[in-house]
Scaffold this active site. Structure first.
Site, PDB file in Angstrom:
ATOM      1  N   SER A 209       0.678  -2.688   1.026  1.00 16.53           N
ATOM      2  CA  SER A 209       1.637  -2.520   2.113  1.00 16.53           C
ATOM      3  C   SER A 209       1.002  -1.699   3.213  1.00 16.53           C
ATOM      4  O   SER A 209       0.078  -0.913   2.962  1.00 16.53           O
ATOM      5  CB  SER A 209       2.891  -1.802   1.597  1.00 16.53           C
ATOM      6  OG  SER A 209       3.736  -1.400   2.661  1.00 16.53           O
TER       7      SER A 209
ATOM      8  N   TYR B 179       7.202   5.255  -2.545  1.00 13.16           N
ATOM      9  CA  TYR B 179       6.589   3.951  -2.295  1.00 13.16           C
ATOM     10  C   TYR B 179       5.219   4.122  -1.648  1.00 13.16           C
ATOM     11  O   TYR B 179       4.243   3.463  -2.039  1.00 13.16           O
ATOM     12  CB  TYR B 179       7.503   3.116  -1.399  1.00 13.16           C
ATOM     13  CG  TYR B 179       7.061   1.690  -1.204  1.00 13.16           C
ATOM     14  CD1 TYR B 179       7.157   0.764  -2.234  1.00 13.16           C
ATOM     15  CD2 TYR B 179       6.564   1.251   0.022  1.00 13.16           C
ATOM     16  CE1 TYR B 179       6.762  -0.559  -2.061  1.00 13.16           C
ATOM     17  CE2 TYR B 179       6.172  -0.063   0.212  1.00 13.16           C
ATOM     18  CZ  TYR B 179       6.278  -0.965  -0.832  1.00 13.16           C
ATOM     19  OH  TYR B 179       5.886  -2.266  -0.650  1.00 13.16           O
TER      20      TYR B 179
END
Length: 250
Positions: free
Chosen positions: A142, A155
């Site tokens: 990501s 995250y």
């Protein structure tokens, strides 16, 4: 005069394993690889959903099979993959529990880190044991592995770990001819991200950080996955391919 020839983006004769393949980016990656000629094994927990997807891919003339598997069950992973050879691995299975840092609990930590980091690591370990020279591992990471964001400390930590593993695995597996790279999308419109955009002002805040001015679509990730899996990326390893509309260029 002999002119250079562009390396092929075709994947005919290669076998690919894609985790988290029942929806979203995983499904898109599986479709992309199958459309490029690979025989694809789709991995997820929902056996019925996998069977439906495999039937659709086969009806379209592609090679596909289902493997119902919880990638967090390390014993099951070892048993299911023992002796199986793949040329391409796409580590896509992942999750997110966005919360302010003072609201993150141990259960949240375990859920995110066990799937995004632990499961990815040990599934890769099981697959690369039998990978041939010229194989490709693609970790779906990501943009949040490269930047910070409020409510996403957990995250970001997990995807930063994926980025570190990608580089270290590339160094270690390079002498065996195995390439390891990551794909780093921005916010892609998927079932997992849909709830985020219900939050007041969230969509506007996201778009303000993307110079191209739009959210990502599944198709935006498909080309990069095929590229990294193919001979066209034969000298690309240890790299993070940003698919973020320019977010990290700020």
């Amino acid at each position: 005069m002999k002119l250079p020839t562009t390396p092929s983006l075709r994947l005919d004769g290669r076998r690919a394993l894609v985790t988290g393949a029942s929806q979203g980016i995983g499904l898109a990656a599986a479709c992309a690889l199958a459309q490029a000629g690979a025989a694809v094994t789709l991995v997820a927990r929902n056996a019925q959903r996998l069977d439906e997807l495999v039937a659709a891919l086969q009806a379209a003339g592609h090679q596909a099979e289902a493997l119902a598997l919880d990638v967090q069950d390390l014993d099951a992973v070892q048993s299911a993959l023992r002796g199986r050879r793949f040329d391409i691995l796409v580590n896509n299975a992942g999750t997110n529990r966005p919360k302010p840092i003072d609201q993150v609990c141990a259960e949240d930590y375990a859920a995110v880190m066990d799937l995004n980091v632990r499961a990815l690591y040990f599934l890769t370990q099981a697959v690369v044991e039998h990978m041939p020279q010229g194989a490709s591992v693609i970790n779906v990471s990501s943009q949040m592995g490269h930047v910070g964001a409020a409510n996403r400390s957990l995250y970001c930590a997990s995807k930063s770990a994926v980025e570190g593993m990608t580089r270290a695995m590339a160094v270690e597996l390079g002498p065996r001819g195995i390439r390891v790279n990551s794909v780093c999308p921005t916010f892609i419109e998927t079932p997992m991200t849909a709830p985020f955009f219900q939050e007041p002002g969230f969509l506007e805040a996201v778009l303000a950080k993307i110079p191209l001015g739009r959210l990502g679509q599944l198709e935006d990730v498909m080309g990069p996955v095929v590229f990294l899996a193919s001979p066209a990326a034969a000298l690309v390893t240890g790299s993070a391919l940003m698919v973020d509309g320019g977010w990290t260029a700020h």
